[in-house]
Design an enzyme around this catalytic site. Structure first.
Site, PDB file in Angstrom:
ATOM      1  N   TYR A 135       0.804  -1.225   0.000  1.00 19.54           N
ATOM      2  CA  TYR A 135       0.000   0.000   0.000  1.00 19.54           C
ATOM      3  C   TYR A 135       0.837   1.276   0.000  1.00 19.54           C
ATOM      4  O   TYR A 135       0.293   2.376   0.084  1.00 19.54           O
ATOM      5  CB  TYR A 135      -0.909   0.025   1.237  1.00 19.54           C
ATOM      6  N   LYS A 186       4.224 -15.688   2.199  1.00 21.67           N
ATOM      7  CA  LYS A 186       4.195 -16.199   0.825  1.00 21.67           C
ATOM      8  C   LYS A 186       5.652 -16.244   0.379  1.00 21.67           C
ATOM      9  O   LYS A 186       6.009 -15.817  -0.722  1.00 21.67           O
ATOM     10  CB  LYS A 186       3.339 -15.278  -0.070  1.00 21.67           C
ATOM     11  N   ASP A 219      -2.157 -18.479   0.779  1.00 25.00           N
ATOM     12  CA  ASP A 219      -3.182 -19.223   0.038  1.00 25.00           C
ATOM     13  C   ASP A 219      -3.713 -20.376   0.903  1.00 25.00           C
ATOM     14  O   ASP A 219      -4.920 -20.589   1.028  1.00 25.00           O
ATOM     15  CB  ASP A 219      -2.653 -19.717  -1.321  1.00 25.00           C
ATOM     16  N   ASP A 243      -5.823  -7.432   4.362  1.00 24.10           N
ATOM     17  CA  ASP A 243      -7.041  -6.863   3.776  1.00 24.10           C
ATOM     18  C   ASP A 243      -7.915  -7.981   3.227  1.00 24.10           C
ATOM     19  O   ASP A 243      -9.117  -8.060   3.519  1.00 24.10           O
ATOM     20  CB  ASP A 243      -6.672  -5.880   2.668  1.00 24.10           C
ATOM     21  N   ASP A 247     -11.765  -9.664   4.805  1.00 20.36           N
ATOM     22  CA  ASP A 247     -13.082  -9.736   4.150  1.00 20.36           C
ATOM     23  C   ASP A 247     -13.577 -11.183   4.182  1.00 20.36           C
ATOM     24  O   ASP A 247     -14.773 -11.440   4.352  1.00 20.36           O
ATOM     25  CB  ASP A 247     -13.038  -9.218   2.701  1.00 20.36           C
TER      26      ASP A 247
HETATM   27  C1  IPM Z   1     -10.233  -1.826   4.164  1.00 25.16           C
HETATM   28  C2  IPM Z   1     -10.432  -1.289   2.763  1.00 25.16           C
HETATM   29  C3  IPM Z   1      -9.262  -0.407   2.377  1.00 25.16           C
HETATM   30  C4  IPM Z   1      -7.989  -1.233   2.465  1.00 25.16           C
HETATM   31  C5  IPM Z   1      -9.390   0.200   0.975  1.00 25.16           C
HETATM   32  C6  IPM Z   1     -10.622   1.031   0.853  1.00 25.16           C
HETATM   33  C7  IPM Z   1      -8.151   0.949   0.606  1.00 25.16           C
HETATM   34  O1  IPM Z   1     -10.627  -2.331   1.865  1.00 25.16           O
HETATM   35  O2  IPM Z   1     -10.093  -1.025   5.103  1.00 25.16           O
HETATM   36  O3  IPM Z   1     -10.225  -3.053   4.323  1.00 25.16           O
HETATM   37  O4  IPM Z   1      -7.658  -1.987   1.543  1.00 25.16           O
HETATM   38  O5  IPM Z   1      -7.299  -1.106   3.482  1.00 25.16           O
HETATM   39 MN    MN Z   2     -10.748  -4.269   2.777  1.00 24.85          MN
END
Ligand code: IPM
Ligand code: MN
Ligand code: NAD
Length: 362
Positions: A135, A186, A219, A243, A247
């Site tokens: 990032y 990784k 993975d 990240d 999710d």
């Molecule tokens: C999160 C989001 C952010 C990230 C994006 C919006 C840049 O997906 O906070 O998980 O990747 O950190």
């Molecule tokens: Mn995210």
């Protein structure tokens, strides 16, 4: 009475729907402490008006606050790589908030989509590196728009950056009941960054003999989250891996609308910590009042805990769990028909009931 100053950045889309509800919950739960809120209208609409996502001196405006509560950033009118870089990442990097803490737990009354897995099986704490890695924004595009175009997106891993987040994860693992730490690597393919990551992890592990360490390629770790979630406790991961995995963690919880997060700098203060749900601005459901406010409410509990208001934090979590446990009020992402506001109102009612019971008891 101590008053905490909280900066609110509702942002875009459902951020503007869940933050006001979280604020109502915070006000109900504050108890003995004072909360002074100030709202900043930064985000994509602000950008269309002013040409910037936030003012140039925005970080200076936020610095005196005790914490920031942020909703979500992103709207189709502004390219995502601009909106995110100029607001969200600017604040995370500007205040060097190098830990992004993301709990993955199943709330009472909710079910994981994983067949046969319960709240006892799914209890993880992700420690995501939040200040460098993929990032960092180093790179460029060359011969733009031609057939020979080149895009370079450099990942930056520093020994200091890797070590501080790994040590923080060990500290969390040491204090966790199961004392286990999994690291996402990784290093089979990424022979520089992830080999450094593994080396730093192994060296730090010597200082934490009581913590059982496992190293998984990312993975395989993603698959393990599905096939054997009970084997995971604290998980440390680089910025991008963390990240993606979180999710997935939110999906294990039952919805992206449930996942909470805290951006922290545990070793210093360049600015306030920032609390934000994991989810984004959800343009597909924005404006309909049906976003799940649980992530924002849970995030607010993390904020109160960080501010030292443990009792208020517990009041919020207990009320939240009481409402989910009753299985009556649910937003559509969890198969219900309730609105954002109805859910938050139910949480507030539980908080009021609990405080009435407390004062009756003595
Ligand atoms: C999160 C989001 C952010 C990230 C994006 C919006 C840049 O997906 O906070 O998980 O990747 O950190
Ligand atoms: Mn995210
Ligand atoms: P998203 O998290 O906004 O949405 C993904 C899916 O989850 C959508 O179907 C959405 O409706 C659902 N969802 C998310 N939160 C929910 C909630 N609280 N209740 C019910 N359903 C919910 O991710 P995306 O679609 O990839 O991104 C949309 C925008 O948000 C983009 O501009 C992106 O850059 C931005 N984004 C911002 C943040 C942030 O500010 N922290 C995080 C992720 C994405």
């Amino acid at each position: 009475m101590k008053t905490h100053r909280i900066a609110l950045i509702p942002g875009d889309g459902i951020g503007k729907e869940v933050v006001p509800e979280a604020v109502k919950v915070l006000e109900a739960a504050a108890g003995g402490c004072g909360l002074a809120f100030e709202t900043f209208d930064w985000g994509c609409e602000y950008c269309l008006r002013t040409g910037r996502m936030m003012p140039e001196e925005g970080l200076d405006q936020l610095r005196p606050f005790d914490a920031v509560l942020l909703g979500a950033i992103g709207h189709p009118s502004v390219p995502d790589h601009v909106s995110v870089r100029d607001l969200l990442l600017r604040i995370r990097f500007g205040f060097d908030l190098y830990v992004n803490l993301r709990p993955v737990e199943i709330l009472p009354g909710l079910e994981s989509p994983l067949k046969g897995k319960t709240a006892d099986d799914i209890r993880m704490l992700f420690v995501r590196e939040n200040s460098e890695g993929e990032y960092c924004g180093v790179g460029g595009r060359f011969k733009r728009g031609t057939a020979d175009e080149v895009a370079v997106q450099q990942a930056v891993f520093t020994r200091k950056g890797v070590e501080r987040v790994i040590r923080y994860a060990f500290e969390r693992a040491r204090k966790s009941p199961r004392k286990r730490l999994a690291s996402a690597t990784k290093s089979n393919a990424l022979q520089f960054s992830m080999v450094l990551w593994d080396e730093v992890l192994r060296a730090a592990a010597r200082d934490y003999p009581e913590v059982a360490v496992s190293i998984y390629h990312v993975d395989a770790l993603a698959a393990r989250m599905i096939t054997n979630p009970e084997s995971l406790d604290v998980v440390v991961a680089s910025n991008l891996f963390g990240d993606i995995l979180t999710d997935l963690g939110a999906a294990l919880q039952g919805s992206l609308g449930l996942a909470a997060s805290a951006n922290l700098n545990p070793s210093g203060r360049l600015g306030p910590a920032v609390f934000e749900p994991v989810h984004g601005s959800a343009p597909d459901i924005a404006g309909r009042g049906i976003a799940n406010p649980i992530a924002a409410i849970w995030t607010s509990a993390l904020m109160m805990e960080h501010l030292g208001e443990t009792a208020a934090s517990e009041r919020i979590m207990q009320a939240l769990k009481a409402v989910t446990g009753e299985k009556k009020i649910r937003t559509p992402d969890l198969g219900g028909k309730s609105t954002t506001e109805e859910f938050a109102a139910a949480v507030i009612e539980k908080i009021h009931n609990a405080s009435r019971a407390e004062s009756a008891a003595g």
